[in-house]
Write an enzyme that holds these catalytic residues in place. Structure first.
Site, short mmCIF file in Angstrom:
data_model
loop_
_atom_site.label_atom_id
_atom_site.label_comp_id
_atom_site.label_asym_id
_atom_site.label_seq_id
_atom_site.Cartn_x
_atom_site.Cartn_y
_atom_site.Cartn_z
N CYS A 1 0.83 -1.21 0.00
CA CYS A 1 0.00 0.00 0.00
C CYS A 1 0.86 1.26 0.00
O CYS A 1 0.61 2.20 -0.74
CB CYS A 1 -0.92 -0.01 1.21
N CYS B 1 -5.92 -3.00 7.23
CA CYS B 1 -7.14 -2.20 7.30
C CYS B 1 -8.34 -2.92 6.69
O CYS B 1 -9.48 -2.76 7.15
CB CYS B 1 -6.93 -0.86 6.62
#
Length: 348
Positions: A97, A192
């Site tokens: 990410c 997440c």
């Protein structure tokens, strides 16, 4: 326009937690004009969370908007994570990410938002200019360091990146944001996209084939028992293998295609070397130099000699054997406090 004519504006990657909020406040105190961007990732319940972030942005009077990165996040992080597990690897989604989404597309959106602006995050990290090259550096708050997770970003992005929390302690950050309506007050250690779901049920849902029963093997390939799903195991695991062989056995390998899990003794987890693919080099490395190499987010790392450093791969030999060097994780080479190379572990 900047509050201080000598300082450029800064766009902050804004999650609504204490770290990115403190980053905004610190930058403004230094005289920068600050703006905030939040990644929209397409996760369940995200609009409610974005509403809380927007309310926080209003409370601290920072211009804010959300950037739609749903497709890029799915392709570069979520799908890659699942596919890597399906190949028997143990990937790190935060590394992907940071490289592809946050310091890639979000940073590009920040440049479009405010041409000439710097790009800031709430990471506990620092940078240093060494012989004309910007290198990642450990922050003052070592126990919270997130440098390992940033080590695979494009080194060229670091010239525009700033880390306002580089010299801050956790206690100082908490005091800085005390009393503010933070959008997320806790500290999650999970990816997440799990959103409270355990990793096992998430992987079983995404990779149902990994939940089928299969054979437990010893290191010679002999069947010594059965398991109820290779996805349930991680390299280095001892408890929960459901095999009582009269000695301590650890997971040393798992093969989702074959549906097997291999158990061995602790010595079978030790590696004297590793190979990392497609490394990011922060400065040139030379064969024979000794560096400190981390094979996961750990405190110190391991002394190692560089055997090879090419565009295709980096090979290192450890001074002392290292436990549980795991394909899919990131190998990060340090010269003192500075990151000098990083690549995905592909072999030992």
């Amino acid at each position: 326009m900047p509050l201080n004519g000598n300082l450029p504006p800064v766009v902050v990657a804004f999650s609504g937690g204490k770290d990115s909020t403190a980053a905004v406040l610190l930058l403004r105190e230094q005289g920068h004009e600050a703006r905030a961007l939040t990644m929209r990732l397409g996760l369940a319940g995200e609009e409610e969370h974005l509403a809380r972030i927007e309310a926080l942005a209003r409370a601290i009077a920072v211009p804010w908007r959300a950037v739609g990165l749903e497709a890029a996040f799915r392709e570069n992080v979520l799908d890659r994570f699942v596919a890597a597990y399906g190949r028997g690897l143990t990937p790190n989604p935060c590394v992907a990410c940071n490289r592809h989404v946050k310091f890639g597309l979000l940073m590009a959106a920040a440049a479009a938002e405010a041409p000439g602006a710097l790009f800031a995050t709430g990471h506990y990290a620092d940078k240093a200019l060494v012989e004309g090259r910007w290198l990642l550096k450990e922050p003052a708050e070592r126990r919270k360091s997130q440098v390992y997770f940033l080590a695979a970003i494009d080194p060229g992005t670091l010239a525009r990146a700033v880390f306002p929390l580089a010299g801050m302690t956790v206690a100082q950050v908490r005091r800085k944001v005390a009393g503010l309506p933070l959008a997320s007050a806790g500290e999650s250690q999970d990816a997440c996209f799990l959103q409270g779901e355990g990793l096992d049920p998430f992987l079983q849902r995404c990779l149902p084939g990994g939940s089928r029963p299969g054979d437990l093997l010893d290191t010679a390939g002999a069947v010594i028992g059965r398991h109820d799903g290779a996805l349930r195991f991680t390299v280095g695991q001892r408890r929960g293998t459901r095999h009582a062989g009269g000695r301590r056995l650890y997971v040393v390998r798992r093969d989702l295609d074959a549906g097997t899990v291999t158990l061995g003794e602790e010595k079978d987890l030790l590696s004297s070397s590793l190979t990392a693919a497609a490394p990011a080099y922060w400065r040139p490395l030379r064969a024979g130099e000794t560096l400190r190499v981390k094979v996961r987010c750990e405190a110190r790392g391991h002394e190692a000699e560089i055997l090879e450093a090419t565009a295709e791969r980096m090979r290192v030999a450890f001074r002392e054997p290292v436990r549980a060097v795991t394909p899919g994780q990131l190998a990060v080479a340090y010269d003192g406090d500075l990151v000098v190379a990083a690549g995905e572990i592909v072999g030992t």
